[in-house]
Design a protein around this motif. Sequence first.
Motif, PDB file in Angstrom:
ATOM      1  N   VAL A 155       0.864  -1.176   0.000  1.00  0.00           N
ATOM      2  CA  VAL A 155       0.000   0.000   0.000  1.00  0.00           C
ATOM      3  C   VAL A 155       0.898   1.223   0.000  1.00  0.00           C
ATOM      4  O   VAL A 155       1.815   1.328   0.817  1.00  0.00           O
ATOM      5  N   ASP A 156       0.640   2.165  -0.898  1.00  0.00           N
ATOM      6  CA  ASP A 156       1.450   3.376  -1.012  1.00  0.00           C
ATOM      7  C   ASP A 156       0.784   4.502  -0.222  1.00  0.00           C
ATOM      8  O   ASP A 156      -0.324   4.927  -0.541  1.00  0.00           O
ATOM      9  N   ALA A 157       1.476   4.979   0.832  1.00  0.00           N
ATOM     10  CA  ALA A 157       0.932   6.089   1.623  1.00  0.00           C
ATOM     11  C   ALA A 157       1.072   7.422   0.906  1.00  0.00           C
ATOM     12  O   ALA A 157       0.455   8.404   1.316  1.00  0.00           O
ATOM     13  N   GLY A 158       1.921   7.487  -0.110  1.00  0.00           N
ATOM     14  CA  GLY A 158       1.987   8.686  -0.939  1.00  0.00           C
ATOM     15  C   GLY A 158       3.005   9.727  -0.549  1.00  0.00           C
ATOM     16  O   GLY A 158       2.997  10.834  -1.092  1.00  0.00           O
ATOM     17  N   GLY A 159       3.916   9.433   0.375  1.00  0.00           N
ATOM     18  CA  GLY A 159       4.923  10.413   0.758  1.00  0.00           C
ATOM     19  C   GLY A 159       5.877  10.738  -0.376  1.00  0.00           C
ATOM     20  O   GLY A 159       6.176   9.875  -1.222  1.00  0.00           O
ATOM     21  N   THR A 160       6.367  11.990  -0.404  1.00  0.00           N
ATOM     22  CA  THR A 160       7.233  12.428  -1.502  1.00  0.00           C
ATOM     23  C   THR A 160       8.573  13.001  -1.058  1.00  0.00           C
ATOM     24  O   THR A 160       9.432  13.259  -1.900  1.00  0.00           O
ATOM     25  N   THR A 161       8.758  13.230   0.240  1.00  0.00           N
ATOM     26  CA  THR A 161      10.022  13.806   0.721  1.00  0.00           C
ATOM     27  C   THR A 161      11.064  12.707   0.865  1.00  0.00           C
ATOM     28  O   THR A 161      10.886  11.764   1.649  1.00  0.00           O
ATOM     29  N   ALA A 162      12.141  12.829   0.111  1.00  0.00           N
ATOM     30  CA  ALA A 162      13.165  11.781   0.067  1.00  0.00           C
ATOM     31  C   ALA A 162      13.770  11.524   1.436  1.00  0.00           C
ATOM     32  O   ALA A 162      13.951  12.448   2.246  1.00  0.00           O
ATOM     33  N   THR A 164      12.742  10.277   4.139  1.00  0.00           N
ATOM     34  CA  THR A 164      11.957  10.478   5.372  1.00  0.00           C
ATOM     35  C   THR A 164      10.882   9.409   5.493  1.00  0.00           C
ATOM     36  O   THR A 164       9.924   9.581   6.231  1.00  0.00           O
ATOM     37  N   GLY A 165      11.038   8.323   4.757  1.00  0.00           N
ATOM     38  CA  GLY A 165       9.996   7.305   4.706  1.00  0.00           C
ATOM     39  C   GLY A 165      10.027   6.343   5.878  1.00  0.00           C
ATOM     40  O   GLY A 165      11.053   6.134   6.518  1.00  0.00           O
ATOM     41  N   SER A 166       8.865   5.779   6.130  1.00  0.00           N
ATOM     42  CA  SER A 166       8.716   4.676   7.071  1.00  0.00           C
ATOM     43  C   SER A 166       7.872   3.606   6.401  1.00  0.00           C
ATOM     44  O   SER A 166       7.112   3.888   5.469  1.00  0.00           O
ATOM     45  N   SER A 167       8.000   2.387   6.895  1.00  0.00           N
ATOM     46  CA  SER A 167       7.138   1.301   6.474  1.00  0.00           C
ATOM     47  C   SER A 167       6.430   0.721   7.687  1.00  0.00           C
ATOM     48  O   SER A 167       6.938   0.798   8.815  1.00  0.00           O
ATOM     49  N   VAL A 168       5.268   0.171   7.449  1.00  0.00           N
ATOM     50  CA  VAL A 168       4.557  -0.614   8.447  1.00  0.00           C
ATOM     51  C   VAL A 168       4.332  -1.991   7.837  1.00  0.00           C
ATOM     52  O   VAL A 168       3.885  -2.098   6.683  1.00  0.00           O
ATOM     53  N   TYR A 169       4.666  -3.031   8.587  1.00  0.00           N
ATOM     54  CA  TYR A 169       4.489  -4.399   8.109  1.00  0.00           C
ATOM     55  C   TYR A 169       3.367  -5.082   8.894  1.00  0.00           C
ATOM     56  O   TYR A 169       3.353  -5.051  10.125  1.00  0.00           O
ATOM     57  N   LEU A 170       2.446  -5.680   8.159  1.00  0.00           N
ATOM     58  CA  LEU A 170       1.392  -6.494   8.741  1.00  0.00           C
ATOM     59  C   LEU A 170       1.739  -7.936   8.440  1.00  0.00           C
ATOM     60  O   LEU A 170       1.889  -8.317   7.264  1.00  0.00           O
ATOM     61  N   MET A 171       1.915  -8.736   9.478  1.00  0.00           N
ATOM     62  CA  MET A 171       2.423 -10.095   9.299  1.00  0.00           C
ATOM     63  C   MET A 171       1.540 -11.118   9.982  1.00  0.00           C
ATOM     64  O   MET A 171       0.937 -10.845  11.025  1.00  0.00           O
ATOM     65  N   ARG A 172       1.522 -12.272   9.364  1.00  0.00           N
ATOM     66  CA  ARG A 172       0.930 -13.431  10.013  1.00  0.00           C
ATOM     67  C   ARG A 172       2.073 -14.309  10.513  1.00  0.00           C
ATOM     68  O   ARG A 172       2.724 -15.022   9.744  1.00  0.00           O
ATOM     69  N   LEU A 173       2.366 -14.214  11.802  1.00  0.00           N
ATOM     70  CA  LEU A 173       3.404 -15.043  12.389  1.00  0.00           C
ATOM     71  C   LEU A 173       2.841 -16.433  12.617  1.00  0.00           C
ATOM     72  O   LEU A 173       1.700 -16.589  13.058  1.00  0.00           O
ATOM     73  N   GLY A 174       3.643 -17.450  12.334  1.00  0.00           N
ATOM     74  CA  GLY A 174       3.130 -18.784  12.589  1.00  0.00           C
ATOM     75  C   GLY A 174       3.946 -19.878  11.952  1.00  0.00           C
ATOM     76  O   GLY A 174       5.152 -19.745  11.760  1.00  0.00           O
ATOM     77  N   LEU A 247      -5.306   3.361   5.937  1.00  0.00           N
ATOM     78  CA  LEU A 247      -4.180   2.685   5.284  1.00  0.00           C
ATOM     79  C   LEU A 247      -3.992   1.282   5.839  1.00  0.00           C
ATOM     80  O   LEU A 247      -3.721   0.330   5.091  1.00  0.00           O
ATOM     81  N   ILE A 248      -4.125   1.146   7.154  1.00  0.00           N
ATOM     82  CA  ILE A 248      -3.957  -0.173   7.770  1.00  0.00           C
ATOM     83  C   ILE A 248      -5.037  -1.128   7.286  1.00  0.00           C
ATOM     84  O   ILE A 248      -4.763  -2.289   6.938  1.00  0.00           O
ATOM     85  N   PHE A 249      -6.295  -0.662   7.212  1.00  0.00           N
ATOM     86  CA  PHE A 249      -7.368  -1.535   6.736  1.00  0.00           C
ATOM     87  C   PHE A 249      -7.185  -1.880   5.258  1.00  0.00           C
ATOM     88  O   PHE A 249      -7.527  -2.990   4.824  1.00  0.00           O
ATOM     89  N   VAL A 294      -5.353  -2.456  16.173  1.00  0.00           N
ATOM     90  CA  VAL A 294      -6.303  -2.036  15.145  1.00  0.00           C
ATOM     91  C   VAL A 294      -7.211  -3.220  14.871  1.00  0.00           C
ATOM     92  O   VAL A 294      -6.749  -4.275  14.415  1.00  0.00           O
ATOM     93  N   SER A 295      -8.477  -3.056  15.182  1.00  0.00           N
ATOM     94  CA  SER A 295      -9.470  -4.112  14.968  1.00  0.00           C
ATOM     95  C   SER A 295      -9.012  -5.438  15.575  1.00  0.00           C
ATOM     96  O   SER A 295      -9.163  -6.509  14.978  1.00  0.00           O
TER      97      SER A 295
END
Length: 317
Positions: A155-162, A164-174, A247-249, A294-295
């Motif tokens: 999913v692209d959050a749309g940031g444009t400032t070089a 300064t990015g972050s990522s969020v990872y949603l994982m199924r551990l198992g 974004l998370i959903f 979240v949920s």
Amino acid sequence: MADNLPTVADLIADALDLSGTEIGLAVSSAPLVSRLPFVESSDGIFHRYIAQVADPKVAFVGETDGRDFSHSIDVEVAARCQILDFSFAVRKSTADTWRQRGGARAYLNREGLRHIASAMRTLESQILNNTDTANGFAGLPTHASLDGVNDEMVVDAGGTTANTGSSVYLMRLGDEDGVCGVFRGGVKPFELGEPVVQNMATADGRSAPHFHRAGTGWFGLQLGGAFTTSRIANITEDAGATLTDDLIFEAINKHPADQQPNVIVMSARSREQLRASRTAVNDTGEPAPRPSEVSGVPLIVVESMRDDEQLLHPPGT
């Protein structure tokens, strides 16, 4: 998550003579790794596993009609375990000064515990940031389903400032269908040897007796399948590009119903952005509390998650 898979705490307890409290201290600074299940590699330093990348296609048909048969698509993945070295040496005279606080053994155990904690953070950073591109195993940002902004699980959050990015990872551990750590089969995952006294060079180029403890482990990462992990990329502080529930959903909806994520991993900055976004829509106008889920999916805030990532672009740009 399978109940019989060991965690890092189990691996440390099996290899080292540490109390439960000490083990807790060692893994507490690496909250993702402390929850990550681990499996033995299937073939020495290599771990080969089957990952599903596509579902079979089925369809309703008319009573007299046929259809083209289909099948699921799997790929064999060979993940390589790499050496994580947490050896250390301390000057014997320094350790010996601890006679009133348990002696040299107590000093060496304290230093060993700190090296193990640092190893946990290094392992976690490799998973999330692919920090060491020369000697480390392949982390999440390198995987084909997560390394381009147009990838199906991104999913692209749309940031444009070089930078300064972050990522969020949603994982199924198992288990085999989820995200696991891997340790080399037939070798203790954590090996911290007994102290050995040997002459080593000092700052002035001369030698002095030191206590040396060798510490190593072999580690890798198993993704399990193409749909076990999603990534929200290009989160910045630009207007409209901060982290929100929407974004998370959107990322959650990229996971099939039977492979829903069970953890959401982010930086402290991203958590604060999420909290602020909730404040903006709060009926009372009061600041929203610090979010913890979240949920029903718990958030894991990881210190090693970067807020200065390069922006993720489409492949070839």
